[in-house]
Design an enzyme around this catalytic site. Structure first.
Site, short mmCIF file in Angstrom:
data_model
loop_
_atom_site.label_atom_id
_atom_site.label_comp_id
_atom_site.label_asym_id
_atom_site.label_seq_id
_atom_site.Cartn_x
_atom_site.Cartn_y
_atom_site.Cartn_z
N CYS A 1 1.00 -1.25 0.16
CA CYS A 1 -0.02 0.00 0.04
C CYS A 1 1.06 1.17 -0.25
CB CYS A 1 -0.81 -0.04 1.43
SG CYS A 1 -0.12 -0.07 2.84
N ILE A 2 0.32 2.43 0.33
CA ILE A 2 1.27 3.47 0.44
C ILE A 2 2.48 3.42 1.11
CG2 ILE A 2 1.32 6.18 0.95
CD1 ILE A 2 -1.55 6.12 -0.02
#
Length: 527
Positions: free
Chosen positions: A472-473
């Site tokens: 994810c980020i």
């Protein structure tokens, strides 16, 4: 080495285009079945198919299939980017770049007020633009693939590190789409005129010699995997002809035009069939020639091996006859007796040329076997091409059988069942032939750029411990078989600010570099 790398490069291009080509048979069969349901001639034989429900079903099937044909350029852009890089993000970026490119071209046409040939203007995904066809899609696909390979591991300064790694690719590709649009705005009108002129020339100067050469050359390129580069312009662009459907959709390419015209002719008998000019002869060697060659190989096999050869040949011949998949037979020729493949290429060229000499139009969705032959030629029954195909097919079956049988015996060719003692009786695949000739993809030759991926992978318990890899980020999300094999301290030493363990996975917090690490680990695992 340069020659081999160049060859592998073009082979990879062919495989990338194949990603789209492979879906067309299924889509075309969907349209063909829809056309059968809407065909008044079929209603006379099977009255209940004329009912409202069946007619709606047929219309829905045709429109669903047409949606794919209408958006082939975008599909080429997405599929090429994904297959060239192996990453879904590349396909996403390619779609964005494709839409931006055509939007920019349309805006430039409006702003400048330039007058263009009406045949060049059109729409892509509802955007008013110049119709660059699959050429535009191919350009964006490879351009985005280049951007992905160049930028997907770039680390930006901390202030904008959110856009590092894969997330940078759509941004760069968007600007690439604008630059491509500006370039095409100035050069495509001339290229487009050339393509249209070439298409007009092909349509009005087609003759048996040219069509025969097309079929023979395509057959010779198959062993190298380059035939899709060769036949794509004719099958899927204006070079192979154009046609406007009854609903107003513009269809291009010899294969696509034929399918669309057959479907429209079942609705309106006044529609003329002009497509299927170059591909009409393909049924003859596939459905008739190769099964006859298989029979010749069986009849010339040694008595003590005939039982095994019989089972192999029946399976291969039936596969070719029904589906049009010819690889088992053709690559067996190439592996054990290349001269037979040469004869096969010559006979294929002759079949293509003869069908054109008789003025026949026939076509297929992709397989050129019995399924396509029935759906797009026999059931529509719009011409006598299918009857001539059967007649010529029987003649070619006789030629194939006696030619192959004579050559195998006279030249003592080691076809299946005639191997030396101790050798296995088998058919050969494309991969085995290419390994024998040293033809291989270059994708696995790229060295890993850093040991960081290997170290993180080792800390995760090794390649065999990883079941899922995502990011994810800020976090590297990894599914593992045994969380006890994960070395938390080593992951922190390698830069993780925190590690969260669960029953079947871990999350390692590497900040905005997580997507970069994910890409590196994936490359290491694949390489």
């Amino acid at each position: 080495m340069i020659g081999k790398r160049s060859f592998d490069f073009f082979q990879r291009i062919g495989r990338s285009m194949m990603a789209v080509v492979l879906i067309l048979p299924l889509v075309s069969i969907l349209m063909g079945l829809g056309g059968v349901l809407l065909n008044p001639s079929v209603h006379e034989l099977v009255p209940f198919l004329g009912g409202y429900g069946w007619q709606v079903t047929g219309e829905l099937m045709q429109r669903a299939g047409q949606a794919v044909f209408n958006n082939l350029p975008a599909l080429f852009a997405i599929a090429i980017a994904i297959t060239w890089t192996g990453r879904g993000m590349a396909g996403f970026a390619s779609f964005i770049a494709f839409a931006i490119m055509h939007t920019t071209i349309g805006a430039l046409i409006d702003i400048t007020g330039i007058k263009l040939n009406e045949r060049i203007l059109g729409t892509e995904m509802g955007i008013e633009t110049m119709q660059t066809g699959v050429f535009g899609g191919i350009l964006i696909g490879f351009l985005t693939a280049y951007f992905y390979n160049r930028f997907h591991k770039v680390e930006l300064p901390d202030a904008i590190s959110l856009f590092s790694g894969e997330r940078l690719v759509p941004i760069v590709a968007s600007f690439g789409g604008i630059v491509a649009a500006v370039g095409l705005f100035f050069i495509w009108p001339q290229i487009g005129k050339g393509v249209l002129a070439l298409g007009d020339f092909v349509a009005t100067h087609t003759n048996p010699l040219i069509v025969g050469l097309y079929g023979g050359i395509e057959k010779l390129l198959i062993p190298f995997g380059l035939h899709h580069i060769y036949n794509t312009p004719l099958l899927f662009t204006e070079i192979g002809g154009t046609y406007t459907t009854l609903e107003g959709a513009r269809i291009v390419g010899d294969q696509n035009v034929y399918i669309s015209q057959v479907i429209d002719k079942m609705k309106d008998g006044s529609v003329s069939i002009t497509g299927g000019t170059y591909i009409a002869g393909k049924f003859i060697p596939v459905m008739f020639g190769l099964p006859a060659a298989a029979l010749a190989m069986y009849r010339t096999a040694r008595e003590n091996r005939k039982v095994k050869v019989k089972s192999l040949m029946i399976a291969a011949a039936v596969t070719a006859w029904i589906t049009g998949i010819t690889e088992p037979l053709e690559f067996t020729f190439l592996f054990v007796a290349p001269v037979l493949y040469g004869v096969h290429a010559v006979l294929t060229a002759l079949a293509f040329g003869l069908m054109n000499a008789f003025g026949m139009h026939a076509g297929f969705a992709g397989g050129s076997g019995l399924i396509d032959f029935v759906l797009f030629n026999v059931l529509p029954n719009q011409s006598n091409a299918w009857l001539l195909t059967i007649g010529l097919g029987i003649l070619f079956a006789i030629i194939y059988y006696f030619t192959f049988k004579t050559m195998i015996v006279k030249m003592d060719l080691k076809t299946p069942g005639r191997e030396d003692e101790g050798e296995e009786t088998k058919l050969y695949s494309k991969e085995e032939y290419r390994r024998k000739k040293g033809i291989g993809a270059a994708a696995s030759e790229n060295p890993v750029e850093s040991n960081r991926a290997a170290e993180i992978l080792a800390a995760l318990g090794g390649r065999d411990n990883v079941t899922r890899l995502d990011a994810c980020i800020t976090r590297l999300r990894v599914g593992v078989k045994d969380v006890g094999r994960v070395d938390e301290e080593e992951l922190k030493r390698l830069g993780a600010s925190g590690v969260l363990k669960m029953n079947d996975g871990i999350q390692a917090v590497y900040g905005t570099k997580s997507s970069i690490y994910k890409a590196e680990i994936e490359e290491w695992m694949q390489g």
